[in-house]
Motif scaffolding. Structure first.
Motif, mmCIF file in Angstrom:
data_model
loop_
_atom_site.group_PDB
_atom_site.id
_atom_site.type_symbol
_atom_site.label_atom_id
_atom_site.label_comp_id
_atom_site.label_asym_id
_atom_site.label_seq_id
_atom_site.Cartn_x
_atom_site.Cartn_y
_atom_site.Cartn_z
ATOM 1 N N PHE A 128 0.817 -1.280 -0.023
ATOM 2 C CA PHE A 128 -0.009 -0.045 0.090
ATOM 3 C C PHE A 128 0.801 1.152 -0.009
ATOM 4 O O PHE A 128 1.968 1.377 0.787
ATOM 5 N N LEU A 129 0.487 2.169 -0.937
ATOM 6 C CA LEU A 129 1.278 3.681 -0.928
ATOM 7 C C LEU A 129 0.319 4.683 -0.556
ATOM 8 O O LEU A 129 1.051 5.395 0.619
ATOM 9 N N LYS A 130 -0.869 4.742 -1.023
ATOM 10 C CA LYS A 130 -1.391 5.778 -0.553
ATOM 11 C C LYS A 130 -2.985 6.132 -1.167
ATOM 12 O O LYS A 130 -3.170 4.948 -2.007
ATOM 13 N N SER A 131 -3.758 6.654 -0.435
ATOM 14 C CA SER A 131 -5.237 6.826 -1.031
ATOM 15 C C SER A 131 -5.162 8.047 -2.029
ATOM 16 O O SER A 131 -4.526 9.053 -1.653
ATOM 17 N N GLU A 132 -6.082 8.108 -2.999
ATOM 18 C CA GLU A 132 -5.774 9.245 -3.748
ATOM 19 C C GLU A 132 -7.203 9.368 -4.639
ATOM 20 O O GLU A 132 -8.132 8.519 -4.626
ATOM 21 N N GLU A 133 -7.426 10.565 -4.777
ATOM 22 C CA GLU A 133 -8.808 10.896 -5.529
ATOM 23 C C GLU A 133 -9.067 10.316 -6.946
ATOM 24 O O GLU A 133 -7.956 10.447 -7.594
ATOM 25 N N MET A 134 -10.218 9.814 -7.481
ATOM 26 C CA MET A 134 -10.176 9.385 -8.825
ATOM 27 C C MET A 134 -10.915 10.503 -9.531
ATOM 28 O O MET A 134 -11.443 11.361 -8.825
ATOM 29 N N HIS A 135 -10.740 10.399 -10.860
ATOM 30 C CA HIS A 135 -11.023 11.574 -12.081
ATOM 31 C C HIS A 135 -12.455 11.021 -12.449
ATOM 32 O O HIS A 135 -12.458 9.668 -12.658
ATOM 33 N N LEU A 136 -13.479 11.974 -12.659
ATOM 34 C CA LEU A 136 -14.531 11.450 -13.151
ATOM 35 C C LEU A 136 -14.496 11.209 -14.901
ATOM 36 O O LEU A 136 -13.719 11.922 -15.342
ATOM 37 N N ASP A 137 -14.977 10.247 -15.293
ATOM 38 C CA ASP A 137 -14.937 10.039 -16.986
ATOM 39 C C ASP A 137 -16.216 10.661 -17.508
ATOM 40 O O ASP A 137 -17.405 10.413 -17.195
ATOM 41 N N PRO A 138 -15.936 11.942 -18.067
ATOM 42 C CA PRO A 138 -17.069 12.951 -18.385
ATOM 43 C C PRO A 138 -17.937 12.125 -19.637
ATOM 44 O O PRO A 138 -19.113 12.245 -19.743
ATOM 45 N N LEU A 139 -17.211 11.354 -20.484
ATOM 46 C CA LEU A 139 -18.072 10.550 -21.671
ATOM 47 C C LEU A 139 -18.742 9.400 -21.093
ATOM 48 O O LEU A 139 -19.983 9.514 -21.393
ATOM 49 N N GLU A 140 -18.232 8.569 -20.169
ATOM 50 C CA GLU A 140 -19.265 7.403 -19.566
ATOM 51 C C GLU A 140 -20.210 7.938 -18.694
ATOM 52 O O GLU A 140 -21.296 7.433 -18.667
ATOM 53 N N SER A 141 -19.893 9.037 -17.919
ATOM 54 C CA SER A 141 -21.052 9.692 -17.063
ATOM 55 C C SER A 141 -22.074 10.053 -17.749
ATOM 56 O O SER A 141 -23.118 9.934 -17.433
ATOM 57 N N LYS A 142 -21.800 10.702 -19.115
ATOM 58 C CA LYS A 142 -22.949 11.320 -19.785
ATOM 59 C C LYS A 142 -23.562 10.377 -20.318
ATOM 60 O O LYS A 142 -24.853 10.487 -20.297
ATOM 61 N N LEU A 143 -23.037 9.397 -20.712
ATOM 62 C CA LEU A 143 -23.746 8.267 -21.495
ATOM 63 C C LEU A 143 -24.594 7.479 -20.633
ATOM 64 O O LEU A 143 -25.617 7.060 -20.940
ATOM 65 N N GLN A 144 -24.094 7.111 -19.359
ATOM 66 C CA GLN A 144 -24.646 6.206 -18.392
ATOM 67 C C GLN A 144 -25.799 7.343 -17.398
ATOM 68 O O GLN A 144 -26.632 6.551 -16.881
ATOM 69 N N GLY A 145 -25.553 8.477 -17.603
ATOM 70 C CA GLY A 145 -26.537 9.118 -16.798
ATOM 71 C C GLY A 145 -26.126 9.175 -15.382
ATOM 72 O O GLY A 145 -26.955 9.659 -14.512
ATOM 73 N N LYS A 146 -24.911 8.931 -14.887
ATOM 74 C CA LYS A 146 -24.552 8.838 -13.407
ATOM 75 C C LYS A 146 -23.167 9.123 -13.625
ATOM 76 O O LYS A 146 -22.238 8.795 -14.397
ATOM 77 N N ASP A 147 -22.611 9.274 -12.339
ATOM 78 C CA ASP A 147 -21.096 9.392 -12.097
ATOM 79 C C ASP A 147 -20.515 8.111 -12.677
ATOM 80 O O ASP A 147 -20.638 7.056 -11.902
ATOM 81 N N VAL A 148 -19.432 8.116 -13.369
ATOM 82 C CA VAL A 148 -18.597 7.035 -13.534
ATOM 83 C C VAL A 148 -16.952 7.454 -13.443
ATOM 84 O O VAL A 148 -16.795 8.604 -13.873
ATOM 85 N N TRP A 149 -16.347 6.746 -12.436
ATOM 86 C CA TRP A 149 -15.283 7.367 -12.120
ATOM 87 C C TRP A 149 -14.074 6.309 -12.793
ATOM 88 O O TRP A 149 -14.129 5.026 -12.949
ATOM 89 N N LEU A 150 -12.846 6.757 -13.083
ATOM 90 C CA LEU A 150 -11.924 6.199 -13.741
ATOM 91 C C LEU A 150 -10.872 5.558 -12.808
ATOM 92 O O LEU A 150 -10.486 6.246 -11.651
ATOM 93 N N LEU A 151 -10.807 4.508 -12.606
ATOM 94 C CA LEU A 151 -9.923 3.649 -11.658
ATOM 95 C C LEU A 151 -8.408 3.480 -12.270
ATOM 96 O O LEU A 151 -8.163 2.911 -13.196
ATOM 97 N N PRO A 152 -7.458 4.272 -11.653
ATOM 98 C CA PRO A 152 -6.246 4.134 -12.296
ATOM 99 C C PRO A 152 -5.366 2.737 -12.125
ATOM 100 O O PRO A 152 -5.760 1.835 -11.084
ATOM 101 N N ALA A 153 -4.548 2.619 -12.833
ATOM 102 C CA ALA A 153 -3.591 1.192 -13.008
ATOM 103 C C ALA A 153 -2.930 1.175 -11.263
ATOM 104 O O ALA A 153 -2.886 2.501 -10.835
ATOM 105 N N ASP A 154 -2.828 -0.315 -10.813
ATOM 106 C CA ASP A 154 -2.300 -0.177 -9.530
ATOM 107 C C ASP A 154 -3.172 0.370 -8.366
ATOM 108 O O ASP A 154 -2.551 1.047 -7.191
ATOM 109 N N CYS A 155 -4.568 0.508 -8.445
ATOM 110 C CA CYS A 155 -5.332 0.855 -7.519
ATOM 111 C C CYS A 155 -6.289 -0.090 -7.358
ATOM 112 O O CYS A 155 -6.835 -0.885 -8.085
ATOM 113 N N THR A 156 -7.164 0.129 -6.199
ATOM 114 C CA THR A 156 -8.145 -0.626 -5.814
ATOM 115 C C THR A 156 -9.003 0.274 -5.036
ATOM 116 O O THR A 156 -9.104 1.229 -4.429
#
Length: 145
Positions: free
Chosen positions: A14-42
């Protein structure tokens, strides 16, 4: 805002906790917030830190792994081959440093040229002596005394 938990790519610690970024395209398509999960994160939060243990991602869950104790490194002891290479290097440098003395137009007398010639022979024969690697050959100044 969503949070993910980063771990080391190789050790999986474990290194650190961090904020995820919102995926604007998927969020718009799905009508809800969809977050991008970076590599090497859970998304699974790690357990609390425990003294003497690393927190390691197993691929499914966080686990405690006992920290490895650092070994005290032994001081380096040169081998006989190391010593020989070192003394040869010094000898070769002394030979190289006196190369010019054997040229016909070197700014030295004929007597000095002969003295350097004898010194260079001493250097070339140095490795034929018994236990020669135990000390460096003499400099020209030391040898000429």
């Amino acid at each position: 805002m969503a949070v993910c938990y980063r771990y080391d790519q190789l050790k999986k610690t474990f290194l650190k906790s961090e904020e995820m970024h919102l995926d604007p395209l998927e969020s718009k398509l799905q009508g809800k917030d969809v977050w991008l999960l970076p590599a090497d994160c859970t998304l699974m939060p790690p357990p609390e830190e425990k003294k003497g243990f690393d927190i390691v991602w197993s691929g499914d869950v966080w686990e405690y792994k006992e920290q490895e104790k650092e070994k005290e490194s032994e001081p380096y002891v040169p081998t006989e081959d190391d010593k020989k290479a070192s003394v040869r290097s010094v000898r070769d440098w002394y030979l190289q440093k006196t190369d010019f003395t054997q040229l016909g137009d070197a700014p030295i007398t004929e007597e000095e040229r002969e003295q350097y010639k004898a010194y260079r022979e001493y250097l070339r024969d140095y490795t034929l002596e018994e236990n020669w690697w135990l000390s460096d050959p003499k400099t020209f100044e030391e040898w000429a005394k």
